[in-house]
Design an enzyme around this catalytic site. Sequence first.
Site, PDB file in Angstrom:
ATOM      1  N   SER A 134      -7.494 -61.714 -39.787  1.00 56.84           N
ATOM      2  CA  SER A 134      -8.934 -61.598 -40.025  1.00 56.84           C
ATOM      3  C   SER A 134      -9.339 -62.577 -41.120  1.00 56.84           C
ATOM      4  O   SER A 134      -8.681 -62.659 -42.159  1.00 56.84           O
ATOM      5  CB  SER A 134      -9.299 -60.176 -40.454  1.00 56.84           C
ATOM      6  OG  SER A 134     -10.634 -60.132 -40.924  1.00 56.84           O
ATOM      7  N   ASN A 150     -11.918 -62.264 -42.951  1.00 59.77           N
ATOM      8  CA  ASN A 150     -12.890 -61.596 -43.815  1.00 59.77           C
ATOM      9  C   ASN A 150     -12.287 -60.801 -44.963  1.00 59.77           C
ATOM     10  O   ASN A 150     -13.003 -60.127 -45.694  1.00 59.77           O
ATOM     11  CB  ASN A 150     -13.777 -60.678 -42.959  1.00 59.77           C
ATOM     12  CG  ASN A 150     -14.496 -61.451 -41.875  1.00 59.77           C
ATOM     13  OD1 ASN A 150     -15.069 -62.496 -42.134  1.00 59.77           O
ATOM     14  ND2 ASN A 150     -14.444 -60.943 -40.648  1.00 59.77           N
TER      15      ASN A 150
END
Length: 360
Positions: A171, A173
């Site tokens: 990911s 993020n």
Amino acid sequence: MSFFRCIGRSALFMLDPEHAHRLAIVGLKSGLNGCQKVVDKRLSVTIAGLKFKNFIGLAAGFDKNAEVVDEIFRLGFGFTEIGTVTPKPQIGNPKPRLFRLKEDEAIINRMGFNNDGHQVVDDRLRICKKAGVVGVNIGANKDTVDKIDDYTVGIAHFYDVADYFTVNISSPNTPGLRDLQARDSLHLLLNAISKARKEQEKKHGFSIPIFLKIAPDLSEKELDDIAEEIKLSDFDGLIVSNTTLSRQGLNNSHFSNEEGGLSGRPLFERSTIVLAKMRQKLGKEIAIIGVGGVKDAQTALEKVKAGADLIQLYSGMVYEGPNLVITILKEILQMMQQDGVDNIKDYRDHNLEHWAKFPL
């Protein structure tokens, strides 16, 4: 054009994306979509010791907190993956953090692993009927110093309730998370998780398959390193791929400059190239789940032809509606009939060379 594309999508798209997602969860809990099934042994696949009723799964991110596990199977999915789940609950990144790029049939998210944490999700999983294979996607809390430890804790916590694990280190993020894909860090991570699985296997008497989910934004050398480490480990396979940081090929969308990972139609080509390259590097035996830009029967089948054993989708359902999986399965069966193919797995690798030849 389906009813959803004519009416339902327009109504949902008037709402904030997170509100629309919440409404979808509530709708599934209420049984608004009924029960749909396409049952045909030609669609079934067995990999890593698990038998999947069909080859299409729901990618992680939709049912983060295991709220609608049973309901997902009523949409026709052969398997579902909950999460990403972290040891401690966390609220994720500040809003707004989810954006629709309608012209591109894409989504940008910077959610930041918002989830209810191990214990709450575990409690929900234990009361599910589980009409199909249920994977648990595990991650690390944003404020955790030793992120590897968060993954081993996840293995231990969900070991007797998960059908398989996905180790999400891709990911974009969570700060520093993708650094775990670098070879030295990856070696330590895979060894730690393998040790954790062996401990649980000894305790429970059975082994749970583990997949590594990788990013599409990797160089050829980085893919080589990951492939070598996977072959040295006892991991069962890969999921290719997570969202991309690239904005290549987008229209001049209002939200195209938003930070976060891009999913949907623009991800299809890059993720499929990476999939094919990893199939070449890993050989025929290691399982690969293909994800990224699947929106219809053609894109679903192309993932298989590029080397995937199974596929996952999520963004495609946002744009095409809840009947997407049923539509894909029916059309795939028609294609198989026309091609004289006995099982979906017989398509695997048919276009491997075509996709693997493209540069990254």
